[in-house]
Design an enzyme around this catalytic site. Structure first.
Site, PDB file in Angstrom:
ATOM      1  N   TYR A 171       0.868  -1.222  -0.029  1.00 17.36           N
ATOM      2  CA  TYR A 171       0.096  -0.219  -0.018  1.00 17.36           C
ATOM      3  C   TYR A 171       0.853   1.227   0.000  1.00 17.36           C
ATOM      4  O   TYR A 171       0.663   2.076  -0.807  1.00 17.36           O
ATOM      5  CB  TYR A 171      -1.000  -0.017   1.199  1.00 17.36           C
ATOM      6  CG  TYR A 171      -1.973   1.151   1.259  1.00 17.36           C
ATOM      7  CD1 TYR A 171      -2.375   1.770   0.067  1.00 17.36           C
ATOM      8  CD2 TYR A 171      -2.240   1.471   2.347  1.00 17.36           C
ATOM      9  CE1 TYR A 171      -3.383   2.842  -0.062  1.00 17.36           C
ATOM     10  CE2 TYR A 171      -3.114   2.558   2.529  1.00 17.36           C
ATOM     11  CZ  TYR A 171      -3.777   3.225   1.557  1.00 17.36           C
ATOM     12  OH  TYR A 171      -4.575   4.183   1.554  1.00 17.36           O
ATOM     13  N   GLU A 178       2.413   6.442  -7.049  1.00 18.42           N
ATOM     14  CA  GLU A 178       1.286   7.210  -7.705  1.00 18.42           C
ATOM     15  C   GLU A 178       1.655   8.719  -7.441  1.00 18.42           C
ATOM     16  O   GLU A 178       1.498   9.390  -8.437  1.00 18.42           O
ATOM     17  CB  GLU A 178      -0.171   6.738  -7.201  1.00 18.42           C
ATOM     18  CG  GLU A 178      -0.628   5.424  -7.554  1.00 18.42           C
ATOM     19  CD  GLU A 178      -1.603   4.835  -6.550  1.00 18.42           C
ATOM     20  OE1 GLU A 178      -2.207   5.703  -5.959  1.00 18.42           O
ATOM     21  OE2 GLU A 178      -1.656   3.468  -6.579  1.00 18.42           O
TER      22      GLU A 178
END
Length: 249
Positions: A171, A178
């Site tokens: 995660y 990103e």
């Protein structure tokens, strides 16, 4: 935005580092399972998606072995990545989660693939792209395998453990990739005026895509810690419940 939105359903599906998947029946209330035909469709869908993300994983490894470098590996898996990530749109309306929530979760990743990585060619060679691609690939192989075996009522503990454990690393890794990719795209978006609408125009409407991407990056700040620690809590609850169940068997 993709990883943040992808985990937005953690409270509804028990965490696990990803959005609700096809055939996922987890949640606070038990729901009636799908019928035989629906189950067959969901199994086929999840098997195909598992295979698709395995193709991406193999493509990354083969490209790395051929080049001897991890730089610019995105180009070797660009087509299957776009195909299978966009194919996740088929999940909308067939998963137990709400259509609105599922749509938002799926579209967030599709947005990053098409509206950022595809649209800003200059970022495709950035190492940050490889960072979120690897995180997504491992996550999705585990997630779709989890749903496949769950639908067949034969879920190996190793897959369940992986789904509720590897997100601890994957995660943050995905979110970092990103954010760095969006950040790398900003100067090119500003220079080209990409997807921006300036005044004056006949619709009397303006839109600054550069500012929009900055707002997306800022949105990670309040969302990431809250969801991450909620997922940690869900992991403890689900895996401890599994351990307790084993003791009584």
């Amino acid at each position: 935005m993709a990883a943040v939105a992808a985990t937005a359903a953690a409270k509804g599906n028990g965490g696990g580092g990803g959005r609700a998947g096809a055939g996922d029946a987890s949640g606070t209330r038990k729901k009636k399972g799908p019928g035989p035909l629906a189950t067959a469709y969901l199994v086929i869908y999840n098997v195909v998606m598992t295979a698709g993300w395995l193709v991406i994983a193999v493509g990354l490894v083969r490209a790395y072995l051929a080049k001897g470098s991890y730089h610019s590996l995105y180009y070797s898996i660009e087509k299957p990545l776009k195909f299978f990530q966009t194919g996740a749109l088929l999940e909308v309306g067939i998963v137990p989660s709400s259509v609105v929530l599922t749509s938002f979760q799926v579209m967030s990743r599709v947005f990053l693939i098409w509206a950022v990585t595809h649209s800003v060619k200059e970022v495709q060679s950035e190492d940050s792209v490889l960072l979120f691609v690897i995180a997504w690939t491992i996550t999705e192989i585990i997630r779709y395998s989890f749903y496949t075996f769950s639908l067949l009522n034969h879920l190996p503990y190793l897959i369940k453990w992986a789904r509720y454990t590897l997100f601890i690393v994957l995660y943050p890794m995905g979110v970092s990739g990103e954010l760095l990719t969006i950040y790398a795209a900003l100067p090119f978006v500003r220079q080209a005026g990409l997807y921006s609408i300036s005044l004056p125009n006949k619709y009397n409407f303006s839109f600054d895509y550069y500012a929009f991407l900055i707002l997306i990056m800022i949105s990670y700040i309040p969302i990431f810690p809250q969801l991450y620690f909620h997922m940690i809590h869900q992991r403890r609850k689900i895996l401890s419940h599994t351990e307790e169940h084993k003791k009584f068997e």
